[in-house]
Write an enzyme that holds these catalytic residues in place. Structure first.
Site, mmCIF file in Angstrom:
data_model
loop_
_atom_site.group_PDB
_atom_site.id
_atom_site.type_symbol
_atom_site.label_atom_id
_atom_site.label_comp_id
_atom_site.label_asym_id
_atom_site.label_seq_id
_atom_site.Cartn_x
_atom_site.Cartn_y
_atom_site.Cartn_z
ATOM 1 N N LYS A 165 -12.960 -0.936 7.159
ATOM 2 C CA LYS A 165 -13.581 -1.728 6.088
ATOM 3 C C LYS A 165 -14.700 -2.770 6.895
ATOM 4 O O LYS A 165 -15.610 -2.863 6.471
ATOM 5 C CB LYS A 165 -12.489 -2.792 5.549
ATOM 6 C CG LYS A 165 -11.420 -1.887 4.929
ATOM 7 C CD LYS A 165 -11.717 -1.106 3.908
ATOM 8 C CE LYS A 165 -10.670 0.153 3.842
ATOM 9 N NZ LYS A 165 -9.557 0.050 3.082
ATOM 10 N N ASP A 170 0.049 -5.767 9.942
ATOM 11 C CA ASP A 170 -0.913 -4.729 9.387
ATOM 12 C C ASP A 170 -2.257 -5.522 9.037
ATOM 13 O O ASP A 170 -2.341 -6.148 8.232
ATOM 14 C CB ASP A 170 -0.822 -3.716 8.404
ATOM 15 C CG ASP A 170 -1.672 -2.784 7.958
ATOM 16 O OD1 ASP A 170 -2.571 -2.747 8.594
ATOM 17 O OD2 ASP A 170 -1.437 -1.798 6.844
ATOM 18 N N TRP A 198 0.897 -1.181 0.114
ATOM 19 C CA TRP A 198 -0.002 -0.211 -0.071
ATOM 20 C C TRP A 198 1.011 1.269 -0.121
ATOM 21 O O TRP A 198 1.851 1.522 1.022
ATOM 22 C CB TRP A 198 -0.861 -0.163 1.319
ATOM 23 C CG TRP A 198 -1.911 1.076 1.269
ATOM 24 C CD1 TRP A 198 -2.670 1.442 0.402
ATOM 25 C CD2 TRP A 198 -2.122 1.617 2.754
ATOM 26 N NE1 TRP A 198 -3.438 2.508 1.160
ATOM 27 C CE2 TRP A 198 -3.286 2.650 2.368
ATOM 28 C CE3 TRP A 198 -1.687 1.861 3.870
ATOM 29 C CZ2 TRP A 198 -3.736 3.610 3.299
ATOM 30 C CZ3 TRP A 198 -2.383 2.536 4.862
ATOM 31 C CH2 TRP A 198 -3.266 3.253 4.414
HETATM 32 N N1 PMP Z 1 -3.373 -0.869 5.797
HETATM 33 C C1 PMP Z 1 -3.838 -1.088 4.623
HETATM 34 C C2 PMP Z 1 -3.060 -2.089 3.953
HETATM 35 C C3 PMP Z 1 -5.177 -0.450 4.144
HETATM 36 O O1 PMP Z 1 -5.308 -1.155 2.850
HETATM 37 C C4 PMP Z 1 -5.711 0.607 4.540
HETATM 38 C C5 PMP Z 1 -6.823 1.403 4.188
HETATM 39 N N2 PMP Z 1 -6.673 1.504 2.761
HETATM 40 C C6 PMP Z 1 -5.149 1.027 5.866
HETATM 41 C C7 PMP Z 1 -3.990 0.088 6.394
HETATM 42 C C8 PMP Z 1 -5.860 2.003 6.763
HETATM 43 O O2 PMP Z 1 -6.995 2.086 6.907
HETATM 44 P P1 PMP Z 1 -7.784 3.192 7.799
HETATM 45 O O3 PMP Z 1 -6.566 4.267 7.971
HETATM 46 O O4 PMP Z 1 -8.814 3.634 6.750
HETATM 47 O O5 PMP Z 1 -8.213 2.465 8.801
#
Ligand code: PMP
Length: 397
Positions: free
Chosen positions: A246, A211, A131
């Site tokens: 999510k 993660d 990411w």
């Molecule tokens: N890690 C990964 C791999 C992700 O894809 C995302 C969201 N796209 C996040 C962390 C962070 O998500 P959020 O800050 O929206 O909770």
């Protein structure tokens, strides 16, 4: 004199640019496979009913908007840790603790600053690809960032290359691993691969940062936690960033946590004192609403069962869209070439389409995906699978 004279403009996020282009497209048959949010059959990113019900209850019961503590809501921290580590995990008594953060991104940034400030000299190793925000978060904290191979030019997971590279990572460095639903590729490690990675982590005395942004989107809430629980059981120390964006549909409420496992209770408290200090300088105290929603869902058997049902439907919809696309490609003689789409997990798929093919899909068929060939599978439309398959066949022809 202009103080801002030397400030240069940075290019916007390419995915947001893609969204703008999609919005401006007047073709009624347009398809958005770009931005990483779950979509239902109507193309909407719904608020789960369990969330709505929890919010109604909160509205009635909430009596103050005063600050919550630096580690956030303790009930949220405990229930989320149970979800991640397993309800009866012995670590929960005194070796593991959660710090509530603004989303998974906040957890990653807190982690990055913790490593930079408290573990000086340690580098961090990211999968290639990963990411893109991982790259910028750790660079922004001033960490040395390295990469280990993950998916190669042949668009296949390369576990051998990954293991070989990790074997050469400097002792003590941090290695970031995606627990499940790897973003951007959708290729996940099998349990036997995780065990091999664990052996390298032990041999090189690496510190894993897992993660965990898509718990429940891969194979199920428990199954997706396999690697996290394996590493937590086998290693004295572990960092986990968990996101509720999510799986609870709470994207904009910025709900997540950094869960730390330490060797013993005293050390956990040392680490947590540093996390509270660092968080104080980043955002002071975390936003409360999303975490309160999550806590009330996980604390109530009925709401929890409803939420799990809704999460299961999201996951099943994604799986059926994956299979549906591969089936629709069959009459074009392409199902074998794209079988990986059905095997990958989570919202994303590295389709294997080239940047030129992605551009043609956009220009000629109003199908929008990221230039790397990453498609958000949840954006597929079951009713228009044949149309998409024909478009893919045209650009692959
Ligand atoms: N890690 C990964 C791999 C992700 O894809 C995302 C969201 N796209 C996040 C962390 C962070 O998500 P959020 O800050 O929206 O909770």
């Amino acid at each position: 004199m202009s103080h801002f004279q030397t400030v240069k403009r940075v290019p916007g996020d390419p995915i947001l640019g893609l969204m703008d282009a999609y919005r401006a497209d007047r073709n009624p048959a347009k398809l958005d496979l770009g931005v990483g949010v779950y979509k239902d059959a109507q193309g909407l990113t719904p608020i789960p009913r369990a969330v709505k019900l929890a919010e109604q209850r909160l509205l009635q019961s909430e009596t103050s908007k005063s600050y919550i503590g630096g580690h956030g809501d303790p009930l949220f921290g405990r229930l989320l840790s149970e979800l991640v580590l397993g309800a009866n995990n012995p670590l929960l008594t005194e070796r593991a603790g959660a710090t509530q953060t603004p989303g998974g991104t906040g957890a990653l940034r807190l982690c990055a600053d913790f490593i930079a400030q408290c573990l000086p000299g340690r580098g961090i190793w990211l999968s290639d690809p990963t990411w893109p925000i991982h790259e910028s978060i750790f660079a922004a904290a001033g960490l040395r960032v390295g990469h280990y191979p993950y998916v190669g030019a042949d668009n296949a997971l390369n576990v051998e290359a990954m293991i070989a590279a990790l074997t050469h990572v400097p002792k003590g460095d941090v290695v970031l691993l995606h627990a499940c639903c790897h973003n951007p590729t959708g290729f996940d490690l099998a349990p036997r691969d995780w065990k091999r990675v664990l052996e390298v982590v032990k041999a090189r005395e690496l510190l894993p940062l897992i993660d965990f942004a898509y718990q429940g989107f891969g194979d199920g809430l428990e199954q997706d936690a396999f690697a996290v629980r394996l590493f937590a059981a086998e290693l004295p120390e572990l960092l986990i960033t968990s996101s509720c964006s999510k799986n609870f549909g709470l994207y904009r409420e910025r709900t997540g946590a950094l869960i730390v496992c330490a060797e013993h209770a005293e050390k956990l408290q040392d680490v947590r004192s540093q996390l509270a200090f660092i968080a104080r300088n980043l955002w002071s105290t975390p936003p409360a609403h999303g975490a309160a929603v999550v806590a009330s869902i996980l604390h109530d058997d009925e709401l929890k069962a409803l939420w799990i049902d809704e999460l299961n439907s999201m996951r099943e919809r994604i799986a059926s869209l994956r299979n549906g696309l591969v089936e629709a490609l069959q009459p074009h003689g392409l199902s074998e070439r794209f079988t990986h789409i059905a095997q990958q997990r989570g919202m994303f798929s590295y389709t294997g389409l080239s940047p030129t093919q992605v551009q043609r899909l956009r220009d000629e068929f109003s199908v929008y995906m990221v230039g790397s060939g990453r498609a958000n599978v949840a954006g597929l439309d079951a009713q228009r699978m044949d149309q998409l398959a024909s478009a893919i066949a045209r650009v692959c022809g």
